[in-house]
Scaffold this active site. Structure first.
Site, mmCIF file in Angstrom:
data_model
loop_
_atom_site.group_PDB
_atom_site.id
_atom_site.type_symbol
_atom_site.label_atom_id
_atom_site.label_comp_id
_atom_site.label_asym_id
_atom_site.label_seq_id
_atom_site.Cartn_x
_atom_site.Cartn_y
_atom_site.Cartn_z
ATOM 1 N N GLU A 49 -13.136 4.843 -8.324
ATOM 2 C CA GLU A 49 -13.665 3.558 -7.731
ATOM 3 C C GLU A 49 -13.900 3.361 -6.102
ATOM 4 O O GLU A 49 -12.948 3.315 -5.247
ATOM 5 C CB GLU A 49 -13.078 2.387 -8.254
ATOM 6 C CG GLU A 49 -13.758 1.112 -8.066
ATOM 7 C CD GLU A 49 -13.255 0.028 -7.440
ATOM 8 O OE1 GLU A 49 -13.702 -1.000 -7.424
ATOM 9 O OE2 GLU A 49 -11.864 0.081 -6.591
ATOM 10 N N ASP A 100 -8.341 3.129 -9.928
ATOM 11 C CA ASP A 100 -8.661 1.936 -9.140
ATOM 12 C C ASP A 100 -8.613 2.284 -7.635
ATOM 13 O O ASP A 100 -7.607 2.816 -7.027
ATOM 14 C CB ASP A 100 -7.723 0.970 -9.626
ATOM 15 C CG ASP A 100 -7.971 -0.441 -9.058
ATOM 16 O OD1 ASP A 100 -8.971 -1.046 -9.364
ATOM 17 O OD2 ASP A 100 -7.091 -1.014 -8.169
ATOM 18 N N HIS A 124 -9.261 3.481 -1.114
ATOM 19 C CA HIS A 124 -8.163 3.268 -0.318
ATOM 20 C C HIS A 124 -7.081 4.169 -0.232
ATOM 21 O O HIS A 124 -6.140 4.320 0.410
ATOM 22 C CB HIS A 124 -7.618 1.707 -0.641
ATOM 23 C CG HIS A 124 -8.784 0.617 -0.435
ATOM 24 N ND1 HIS A 124 -9.001 0.110 0.550
ATOM 25 C CD2 HIS A 124 -9.474 0.362 -1.726
ATOM 26 C CE1 HIS A 124 -9.871 -0.774 0.357
ATOM 27 N NE2 HIS A 124 -10.304 -0.354 -1.015
ATOM 28 N N ASP A 137 0.769 -1.356 0.136
ATOM 29 C CA ASP A 137 0.112 -0.019 -0.042
ATOM 30 C C ASP A 137 0.738 1.186 -0.022
ATOM 31 O O ASP A 137 1.546 1.511 0.934
ATOM 32 C CB ASP A 137 -0.900 0.153 1.233
ATOM 33 C CG ASP A 137 -2.091 0.879 1.083
ATOM 34 O OD1 ASP A 137 -2.795 0.788 0.404
ATOM 35 O OD2 ASP A 137 -2.120 1.950 1.871
HETATM 36 C C1 ARE Z 1 -5.145 -11.343 -5.736
HETATM 37 C C2 ARE Z 1 -5.879 -12.584 -5.432
HETATM 38 C C3 ARE Z 1 -5.636 -12.341 -3.865
HETATM 39 C C4 ARE Z 1 -4.261 -12.144 -3.352
HETATM 40 C C5 ARE Z 1 -3.837 -10.769 -4.328
HETATM 41 C C6 ARE Z 1 -2.539 -10.490 -3.883
HETATM 42 O O1 ARE Z 1 -7.114 -12.659 -5.498
HETATM 43 O O2 ARE Z 1 -6.123 -13.397 -2.882
HETATM 44 O O3 ARE Z 1 -4.014 -11.536 -1.991
HETATM 45 O O4 ARE Z 1 -4.030 -11.195 -5.797
HETATM 46 O O5 ARE Z 1 -1.517 -11.225 -4.375
HETATM 47 C C7 ARE Z 1 -8.450 -7.435 -8.316
HETATM 48 C C8 ARE Z 1 -8.883 -9.106 -7.992
HETATM 49 C C9 ARE Z 1 -8.210 -9.403 -6.694
HETATM 50 C C10 ARE Z 1 -6.798 -9.628 -6.945
HETATM 51 C C11 ARE Z 1 -6.338 -8.261 -6.990
HETATM 52 C C12 ARE Z 1 -4.890 -8.153 -7.316
HETATM 53 O O6 ARE Z 1 -10.379 -8.864 -7.733
HETATM 54 O O7 ARE Z 1 -8.693 -10.883 -6.544
HETATM 55 O O8 ARE Z 1 -6.245 -10.365 -5.777
HETATM 56 O O9 ARE Z 1 -6.986 -7.751 -8.232
HETATM 57 O O10 ARE Z 1 -4.215 -8.948 -8.373
HETATM 58 C C13 ARE Z 1 -12.540 -3.918 -2.508
HETATM 59 C C14 ARE Z 1 -11.961 -2.567 -2.812
HETATM 60 C C15 ARE Z 1 -12.102 -2.386 -4.409
HETATM 61 C C16 ARE Z 1 -11.641 -3.514 -5.146
HETATM 62 C C17 ARE Z 1 -12.587 -4.785 -4.521
HETATM 63 C C18 ARE Z 1 -12.225 -5.999 -5.365
HETATM 64 O O11 ARE Z 1 -12.545 -1.567 -2.148
HETATM 65 O O12 ARE Z 1 -11.216 -1.161 -4.581
HETATM 66 O O13 ARE Z 1 -12.216 -4.883 -3.322
HETATM 67 N N1 ARE Z 1 -11.746 -3.160 -6.452
HETATM 68 C C19 ARE Z 1 -10.596 -2.863 -7.436
HETATM 69 C C20 ARE Z 1 -10.789 -3.610 -8.661
HETATM 70 C C21 ARE Z 1 -10.403 -4.976 -8.523
HETATM 71 C C22 ARE Z 1 -8.980 -5.208 -8.090
HETATM 72 C C23 ARE Z 1 -8.516 -4.192 -7.140
HETATM 73 C C24 ARE Z 1 -9.377 -3.176 -6.764
HETATM 74 C C25 ARE Z 1 -7.041 -4.282 -6.809
HETATM 75 O O14 ARE Z 1 -11.506 -3.446 -9.542
HETATM 76 O O15 ARE Z 1 -10.656 -5.850 -9.870
HETATM 77 O O16 ARE Z 1 -8.918 -6.446 -7.477
HETATM 78 O O17 ARE Z 1 -6.401 -3.420 -7.528
HETATM 79 C C26 ARE Z 1 -17.192 -4.286 0.327
HETATM 80 C C27 ARE Z 1 -16.410 -3.045 0.253
HETATM 81 C C28 ARE Z 1 -15.734 -2.754 -0.953
HETATM 82 C C29 ARE Z 1 -14.992 -3.936 -1.192
HETATM 83 C C30 ARE Z 1 -15.635 -5.237 -1.289
HETATM 84 C C31 ARE Z 1 -14.664 -6.630 -1.504
HETATM 85 O O18 ARE Z 1 -18.307 -4.322 -0.716
HETATM 86 O O19 ARE Z 1 -17.293 -1.909 0.536
HETATM 87 O O20 ARE Z 1 -14.749 -1.498 -0.746
HETATM 88 O O21 ARE Z 1 -13.988 -3.611 -2.599
HETATM 89 O O22 ARE Z 1 -16.357 -5.350 -0.131
HETATM 90 O O23 ARE Z 1 -13.834 -6.699 -0.473
HETATM 91 CA CA CA Z 2 -4.035 2.897 0.633
#
Ligand code: ARE
Ligand code: CA
Length: 453
Positions: free
Chosen positions: A213, A187, A191, A157
């Site tokens: 987002e 993205d 956070h 982070d």
């Molecule tokens: C992957 C593996 C993990 C591993 C990680 C690091 O799945 O197990 O620990 O790699 O090695 C995407 C995928 C993830 C992936 C990640 C990195 O979805 O599976 O992890 O890429 O490769 C929260 C966030 C929101 C986020 C969602 C998914 O607030 O910003 O989670 N969305 C964006 C993108 C995703 C992306 C990421 C962020 C990271 O659109 O595609 O992840 O860059 C409640 C809360 C939300 C929360 C939600 C889910 O609703 O209100 O805020 O969203 O729960 O936890």
């Molecule tokens: Ca942060």
């Protein structure tokens, strides 16, 4: 200064999720431009960890524009080709974090890295170590500090409050602007404090469209509204609410859809039926798997004057992590629509309703009609008209008041209007603004002034 909403006459965004650069380039010329899409959103272009899952793109290891989707030169040609077709380019920018693998490795383009060490870019002092939950990961979304200073699924982070990190992130975004990019989807914006994003934005070399987002979570302390000063914000409630209405409630409820439902102010709201996360993780939303109903929900979104709409375009997947069609080295293959790729943005109903959106831009809703259940209709005053019958049976023998000038109109739900001709049914609006038609179950009719014979 950032532009607060997509500007210009054409505002619809097509999200070509995980498409490679040569395929995006050709789609801009063949489909997006001709169909009236104003923007294409592309997946993260920077160097990422290796692997075949789609989400490797969300784990940056350097800011070289070199990924499984293509080289820097291919990226630049794509931007130029889209611009030549009248389509602007929005990049999904991952700026909250770097990679999440606990061990290190070598990235797609050969950069070596460790968790929290990216030689020549960031060192361990450039990251947060929140000291919570035993592994520095976010667990509690009800704690603002934790959400912004701990690690989202172990992703290192960035200290977005530090001057160095801000300048490095701005340098990455400015490099993309120098390649001609028009905007950014930031993205994981939730956070990063909104003030950190504001600071990074202030360092941009020119104006750019920004959409953040920030997933609305009931009761969470960090809200989408906090971010509207920086630009648009994704309105995740929209797709969930729309799916519920289509699946189990009544379309009649949509008469005040948007702000009337507690969604963001229309001028800063980015809306979609589904996105790449919700189509995988949120069983409730409508996706390409819902076929006709999905098309109708997109038709409603494109007809209804609330927010800036994005049309999702997916590859076919059967498990959450499965990446797009790729070669043995995980390089993304060229897109072949309807063969491994869903290409929802090409579905005739959706693509033709982009033209409806453009033709009706700036007009309000009038002549709302509903039957108290799943048949609705409304005008986009003086420019267009749509009626959706999502009842289980046909509605026959009715007349509809459109307020449109008399004439013969292409029904753009069933026909494509090209060079003055309609490939489907033609609807005649009489001198008083009425037409008569039958509408099958789960179907619609849409007319607009730019598709008048
Ligand atoms: C992957 C593996 C993990 C591993 C990680 C690091 O799945 O197990 O620990 O790699 O090695 C995407 C995928 C993830 C992936 C990640 C990195 O979805 O599976 O992890 O890429 O490769 C929260 C966030 C929101 C986020 C969602 C998914 O607030 O910003 O989670 N969305 C964006 C993108 C995703 C992306 C990421 C962020 C990271 O659109 O595609 O992840 O860059 C409640 C809360 C939300 C929360 C939600 C889910 O609703 O209100 O805020 O969203 O729960 O936890
Ligand atoms: Ca942060």
């Amino acid at each position: 200064p950032a532009v607060a909403a997509p500007s210009g006459g054409k505002k619809v965004i097509a999200n070509l999720f995980e498409w490679n650069w040569p395929s995006v380039a050709s789609e801009c010329g063949s489909t997006l431009g001709p169909k009236g899409y104003g923007y294409v959103q592309v997946s993260p272009p920077q160097e990422h960890v290796r692997g075949n899952q789609w989400w490797v793109a969300y784990q940056p290891v350097s800011y070289r524009i070199e990924s499984r989707k293509g080289t820097r030169a291919q990226f630049k040609s794509m931007v130029d080709a889209c611009h030549a077709a009248g389509v602007k380019v929005i990049v999904d920018a991952v700026i909250n974090h770097m990679s999440g693998q606990t061990g290190g490795g070598t990235g797609w383009a050969g950069s070596s890295y460790q968790h929290h060490v990216y030689p020549g870019i960031y060192q361990s002092q450039d990251f947060h170590y929140c000291g919570r939950n035993g592994n520095n990961d976010i667990v509690n979304y009800n704690d603002r500090y934790e959400v912004q200073n701990c690690e989202l699924v172990n992703l290192s982070d960035l200290k977005t409050e530090s001057d160095y990190v801000r300048s490095r992130l701005a340098a990455y975004l400015n490099d993309l602007l120098s390649l001609g990019v028009d905007g950014f989807r930031l993205d994981a914006s939730k956070h990063m404090p909104a003030a950190d994003i504001a600071n990074i934005r202030s360092r941009l070399s020119r104006s750019a469209y920004i959409v953040q987002e920030v997933i609305y979570g009931a009761g969470e302390p960090i809200t989408p509204n906090e971010y509207t000063g920086n630009g648009d914000v994704h309105e995740f409630r929209y797709g969930k609410d729309l799916a519920r209405v289509f699946r189990s409630e009544r379309l009649a409820y949509l008469r005040n859809f948007g702000e009337g439902w507690g969604h963001l102010p229309t001028g800063v709201s980015s809306v979609f039926v589904d996105n790449h996360d919700t189509q995988r993780d949120d069983g409730g939303v409508l996706t390409y798997r819902d076929r006709g109903i999905y098309a109708l929900a997109n038709a409603f979104m494109l007809a209804w004057p609330y927010g800036s709409p994005t049309v999702m375009s997916s590859y076919t997947f059967s498990s959450r992590d499965a990446g797009p069609p790729s070669d043995g080295g995980n390089k993304t293959l060229n897109t072949v629509c309807y063969s491994g790729w869903e290409c929802e943005h090409r579905w005739p109903v959706i693509a033709n309703m982009v033209g409806f959106r453009n033709a009706t831009e700036g007009t309000g809703v009038s002549n709302w009609y509903d039957n108290g259940n799943n048949h609705i209709a409304f005008s986009r005053t003086g420019r267009g008209y749509i009626t959706i019958n999502d009842e289980g049976s046909a509605i026959n023998g009715r007349s509809y008041y459109t307020g449109l000038p008399a004439g013969r109109y292409c029904d753009v739900i069933h026909g494509t209007f090209t060079n003055g001709t309609c490939s489907g049914p033609v609807i005649t609006v009489d001198a008083n603004g009425w037409f008569a038609a039958n509408i099958p179950a789960h179907d619609a009719i849409a007319l607009h002034l730019n598709a008048r014979l």
